[in-house]
Design a protein around this motif. Sequence first.
Motif, PDB file in Angstrom:
ATOM      1  N   VAL A   1      29.040 -12.807 -56.147  1.00 19.29           N
ATOM      2  CA  VAL A   1      28.428 -11.988 -57.179  1.00 19.29           C
ATOM      3  C   VAL A   1      27.632 -10.887 -56.511  1.00 19.29           C
ATOM      4  O   VAL A   1      27.129 -11.065 -55.392  1.00 19.29           O
ATOM      5  CB  VAL A   1      27.519 -12.842 -58.096  1.00 19.29           C
ATOM      6  CG1 VAL A   1      26.295 -13.334 -57.331  1.00 19.29           C
ATOM      7  CG2 VAL A   1      27.065 -12.079 -59.339  1.00 19.29           C
ATOM      8  N   ASP A   2      27.566  -9.751 -57.147  1.00 21.20           N
ATOM      9  CA  ASP A   2      26.548  -8.752 -56.837  1.00 21.20           C
ATOM     10  C   ASP A   2      25.461  -8.979 -57.873  1.00 21.20           C
ATOM     11  O   ASP A   2      25.659  -8.693 -59.060  1.00 21.20           O
ATOM     12  CB  ASP A   2      27.125  -7.337 -56.930  1.00 21.20           C
ATOM     13  CG  ASP A   2      26.120  -6.261 -56.547  1.00 21.20           C
ATOM     14  OD1 ASP A   2      24.911  -6.569 -56.471  1.00 21.20           O
ATOM     15  OD2 ASP A   2      26.529  -5.109 -56.346  1.00 21.20           O
ATOM     16  N   THR A   3      24.329  -9.551 -57.447  1.00 23.26           N
ATOM     17  CA  THR A   3      23.286  -9.927 -58.400  1.00 23.26           C
ATOM     18  C   THR A   3      22.873  -8.749 -59.268  1.00 23.26           C
ATOM     19  O   THR A   3      22.576  -8.907 -60.461  1.00 23.26           O
ATOM     20  CB  THR A   3      22.075 -10.512 -57.668  1.00 23.26           C
ATOM     21  OG1 THR A   3      22.501 -11.659 -56.916  1.00 23.26           O
ATOM     22  CG2 THR A   3      20.982 -10.934 -58.635  1.00 23.26           C
ATOM     23  N   ALA A   4      22.866  -7.566 -58.687  1.00 26.03           N
ATOM     24  CA  ALA A   4      22.470  -6.377 -59.450  1.00 26.03           C
ATOM     25  C   ALA A   4      23.441  -6.077 -60.585  1.00 26.03           C
ATOM     26  O   ALA A   4      23.054  -5.530 -61.620  1.00 26.03           O
ATOM     27  CB  ALA A   4      22.374  -5.173 -58.515  1.00 26.03           C
ATOM     28  N   GLU A   5      24.699  -6.461 -60.408  1.00 27.93           N
ATOM     29  CA  GLU A   5      25.714  -6.238 -61.441  1.00 27.93           C
ATOM     30  C   GLU A   5      25.780  -7.394 -62.427  1.00 27.93           C
ATOM     31  O   GLU A   5      25.984  -7.202 -63.629  1.00 27.93           O
ATOM     32  CB  GLU A   5      27.079  -6.042 -60.779  1.00 27.93           C
ATOM     33  CG  GLU A   5      28.221  -5.817 -61.753  1.00 27.93           C
ATOM     34  CD  GLU A   5      29.583  -5.829 -61.067  1.00 27.93           C
ATOM     35  OE1 GLU A   5      30.411  -4.963 -61.408  1.00 27.93           O
ATOM     36  OE2 GLU A   5      29.810  -6.712 -60.214  1.00 27.93           O
TER      37      GLU A   5
ATOM     38  N   SER B   1      25.968 -10.069 -66.983  1.00 29.17           N
ATOM     39  CA  SER B   1      25.348  -8.749 -66.891  1.00 29.17           C
ATOM     40  C   SER B   1      24.254  -8.560 -67.937  1.00 29.17           C
ATOM     41  O   SER B   1      23.407  -7.676 -67.801  1.00 29.17           O
ATOM     42  CB  SER B   1      26.406  -7.652 -67.040  1.00 29.17           C
ATOM     43  OG  SER B   1      27.118  -7.779 -68.263  1.00 29.17           O
ATOM     44  N   VAL B   2      24.267  -9.394 -68.980  1.00 25.73           N
ATOM     45  CA  VAL B   2      23.210  -9.399 -69.994  1.00 25.73           C
ATOM     46  C   VAL B   2      22.645 -10.812 -70.073  1.00 25.73           C
ATOM     47  O   VAL B   2      23.383 -11.774 -70.233  1.00 25.73           O
ATOM     48  CB  VAL B   2      23.744  -8.970 -71.373  1.00 25.73           C
ATOM     49  CG1 VAL B   2      22.632  -9.045 -72.413  1.00 25.73           C
ATOM     50  CG2 VAL B   2      24.320  -7.560 -71.315  1.00 25.73           C
ATOM     51  N   GLY B   3      21.334 -10.936 -69.925  1.00 25.24           N
ATOM     52  CA  GLY B   3      20.709 -12.249 -69.983  1.00 25.24           C
ATOM     53  C   GLY B   3      19.538 -12.327 -69.035  1.00 25.24           C
ATOM     54  O   GLY B   3      19.314 -11.432 -68.214  1.00 25.24           O
TER      55      GLY B   3
END
Length: 296
Positions: free
Chosen positions: A164-168, A194-196
């Motif tokens: 994962v790219d945490t920022a994404e 990405s939302v949450g």
Amino acid sequence: MTDRSVVILDGTRCHLGEGPSYDPATDTVWWVDILESRLFERSLDPATTSARIHALPVMASDVAAIDAGRHLLSADDGLYVRTIATGDLSLLCPLEADKPGNRSNDGRVHPSGALWIGTMGRNAEPGRGCIYHVAGRRNTRLYGGLTTPNGIAFSPDGATGYFVDTAEGILRRVALDPGTGLPRGEPETHYDHSVGDGGIDGAAVDADGLIWTARFGASCLDAYSPSGERVRTITVPVRQPTCPTFAGRSLDRLLVTTGYEGLDEAARAADPDHGRTLLVDVGVRGLLEPAFHLDA
């Protein structure tokens, strides 16, 4: 939300705890504090009261086994072989020597013995990060343009990789060659977060193939099925869990590192166990992280 038994394994606060590893031969867990350049060593014997702390000359982010006497440390300027008995470090290979503003981040060893290791900007600058595949001294870039690579983990048969790219916020899966850990196709979306609340951080896979992740900023661990469903969420008493690994003689508990990076004084006061290292009973059997093959 489901609470399980959670204990504070070690009370020392980590600025940014990460990269844990478990040695079943000695029943010992290891982890690092990236930002303070520290390596922690702690027996799971209940009689043990605190971890042994080793100062490092490098900013390490991940600990992996090589053999009974040596570890692989992923660090800001390269990969190092560490002799456990003496603490001596030997550079195995450089990592982004042309990018002094970067450091290593999340990493895991594939069942083939190859390492996947992520890099990122020291200030989480967008797009500076990559994920590499390291077999012995051979270093191959797999993915670029990432901000905070995390969640690196592998299915029990080694045929699927996760990251994962945490920022994404999108947990991805990719088909792999089980014999090498190299991709056989393009990454696909496994779960869209990405939302949450919070962001997907480090990951570990259990014996049934569930992907257990720490959700940084949301005080919980999540488990995702191999088909891409979030099937469990377990609360933990810290705001910023960072990375899990299975530990204990039965591999039935998760060692979870945490950190207080970015928390101001008020936020730390509201999170009294910030930075402490946890042991969480999740009620499943895990997998031992493979050893890195030095001579691959």
